[in-house]
Design a protein around this motif. Structure first.
Motif, short mmCIF file in Angstrom:
data_model
loop_
_atom_site.label_atom_id
_atom_site.label_comp_id
_atom_site.label_asym_id
_atom_site.label_seq_id
_atom_site.Cartn_x
_atom_site.Cartn_y
_atom_site.Cartn_z
N VAL A 38 12.86 12.60 -0.13
CA VAL A 38 11.99 13.78 -0.08
C VAL A 38 11.82 14.21 1.38
O VAL A 38 11.84 15.40 1.69
N TYR A 39 11.65 13.23 2.28
CA TYR A 39 11.58 13.57 3.71
C TYR A 39 12.90 14.17 4.17
O TYR A 39 12.92 15.16 4.91
N GLU A 40 14.01 13.59 3.74
CA GLU A 40 15.33 14.13 4.11
C GLU A 40 15.51 15.55 3.58
O GLU A 40 16.04 16.41 4.28
N ASP A 84 0.87 -1.17 0.00
CA ASP A 84 0.00 0.00 0.00
C ASP A 84 0.91 1.22 0.00
O ASP A 84 1.69 1.40 0.91
N ARG A 85 0.84 2.03 -1.01
CA ARG A 85 1.80 3.11 -1.19
C ARG A 85 1.37 4.44 -0.57
O ARG A 85 1.93 5.46 -0.86
N ARG A 86 0.37 4.42 0.31
CA ARG A 86 -0.03 5.66 0.98
C ARG A 86 0.98 6.04 2.06
O ARG A 86 1.83 5.24 2.44
N VAL A 87 0.87 7.25 2.57
CA VAL A 87 1.71 7.70 3.68
C VAL A 87 0.83 8.29 4.77
O VAL A 87 -0.26 8.78 4.50
N ALA A 88 1.34 8.23 6.01
CA ALA A 88 0.59 8.82 7.13
C ALA A 88 0.57 10.34 7.01
O ALA A 88 -0.46 10.97 7.22
N PHE A 89 1.73 10.94 6.67
CA PHE A 89 1.84 12.38 6.49
C PHE A 89 2.83 12.69 5.39
O PHE A 89 3.88 12.06 5.31
N LEU A 90 2.49 13.67 4.58
CA LEU A 90 3.44 14.20 3.61
C LEU A 90 4.43 15.09 4.34
O LEU A 90 4.11 15.64 5.40
N PRO A 91 5.62 15.30 3.78
CA PRO A 91 6.59 16.19 4.44
C PRO A 91 6.02 17.59 4.71
O PRO A 91 6.26 18.17 5.78
N PHE A 142 10.54 11.22 13.03
CA PHE A 142 11.54 10.31 12.47
C PHE A 142 10.82 9.40 11.48
O PHE A 142 9.77 8.83 11.79
N ILE A 143 11.39 9.26 10.30
CA ILE A 143 10.77 8.50 9.23
C ILE A 143 11.52 7.18 9.07
O ILE A 143 12.73 7.18 8.82
N GLN A 144 10.83 6.06 9.21
CA GLN A 144 11.49 4.77 9.02
C GLN A 144 11.68 4.53 7.52
O GLN A 144 10.76 4.75 6.72
N LYS A 145 12.87 4.09 7.15
CA LYS A 145 13.19 3.84 5.74
C LYS A 145 12.18 2.89 5.12
O LYS A 145 11.74 1.93 5.74
N SER A 146 11.81 3.19 3.86
CA SER A 146 10.87 2.34 3.14
C SER A 146 11.18 2.38 1.65
O SER A 146 11.22 3.45 1.06
N PRO A 147 11.38 1.21 1.06
CA PRO A 147 11.64 1.17 -0.38
C PRO A 147 10.37 1.30 -1.23
O PRO A 147 10.46 1.46 -2.44
N VAL A 148 9.19 1.24 -0.61
CA VAL A 148 7.95 1.23 -1.39
C VAL A 148 7.02 2.40 -1.09
O VAL A 148 5.95 2.49 -1.68
N ARG A 149 7.39 3.28 -0.20
CA ARG A 149 6.52 4.41 0.18
C ARG A 149 6.24 5.28 -1.04
O ARG A 149 7.10 5.48 -1.89
N ALA A 150 5.06 5.83 -1.12
CA ALA A 150 4.68 6.71 -2.23
C ALA A 150 5.58 7.95 -2.29
O ALA A 150 5.86 8.45 -3.37
N VAL A 151 6.01 8.43 -1.15
CA VAL A 151 6.93 9.56 -1.08
C VAL A 151 8.31 8.97 -0.74
O VAL A 151 8.47 8.37 0.32
N PRO A 152 9.29 9.11 -1.62
CA PRO A 152 10.61 8.51 -1.36
C PRO A 152 11.28 9.09 -0.12
O PRO A 152 11.03 10.24 0.28
N ASP A 153 12.15 8.28 0.48
CA ASP A 153 12.87 8.69 1.68
C ASP A 153 13.58 10.02 1.50
O ASP A 153 13.57 10.87 2.39
N HIS A 205 13.35 17.73 3.30
CA HIS A 205 12.56 18.62 4.16
C HIS A 205 13.11 18.66 5.59
O HIS A 205 12.50 19.25 6.48
N GLY A 206 14.23 17.99 5.81
CA GLY A 206 14.88 18.06 7.12
C GLY A 206 14.49 16.99 8.11
O GLY A 206 14.84 17.09 9.29
N PHE A 207 13.75 15.98 7.68
CA PHE A 207 13.32 14.92 8.60
C PHE A 207 14.29 13.75 8.52
O PHE A 207 14.61 13.28 7.43
N PRO A 208 14.75 13.26 9.68
CA PRO A 208 15.67 12.13 9.67
C PRO A 208 14.98 10.86 9.19
O PRO A 208 13.88 10.53 9.64
N VAL A 209 15.62 10.16 8.29
CA VAL A 209 15.15 8.86 7.82
C VAL A 209 16.04 7.82 8.49
O VAL A 209 17.26 7.85 8.33
N VAL A 210 15.42 6.92 9.24
CA VAL A 210 16.16 6.01 10.11
C VAL A 210 15.77 4.56 9.85
O VAL A 210 14.70 4.28 9.29
#
Length: 80
Positions: free
Chosen positions: A53-55, A17-24, A40-51, A57-62
């Motif tokens: 993009v969160y980075e 499911d390629r939805r996200v809880a929140f966009l950046p 903190f954004i957990q790494k995901s190879p399938v998320r609709a918004v690539p990791d 916007h300044g959000f750590p991808v962990v």
């Protein structure tokens, strides 16, 4: 008020499911309202918004969000 660490967990639903809880951009809006929150954004190879993009916007991808106080994920109420 103490800082609260909020983790967005990766999407592990099968089928994917390629939805996200929140966009950046939405997270930035939340931070403006709640400056004591950290996201903190957990790494995901399938998320609709690539990791990255969160980075961007300044959000750590962990790898793990074990250190977070609260975890958020995308839920499909129709599946429950």
């Amino acid at each position: 008020m103490q800082t609260i660490k909020i983790g967005l967990i990766r999407e592990d639903k099968i089928p994917v499911d390629r939805r996200v809880a929140f966009l950046p951009e939405q997270l930035n809006t939340l931070l403006a309202e709640y400056p004591k929150a950290e996201f903190f954004i957990q790494k995901s190879p399938v998320r609709a918004v690539p990791d990255n993009v969160y980075e961007d916007h300044g959000f750590p991808v962990v790898d793990t969000v074990d250190h977070c106080d609260c975890l958020l994920y995308t839920s499909d109420a129709a599946d429950e």
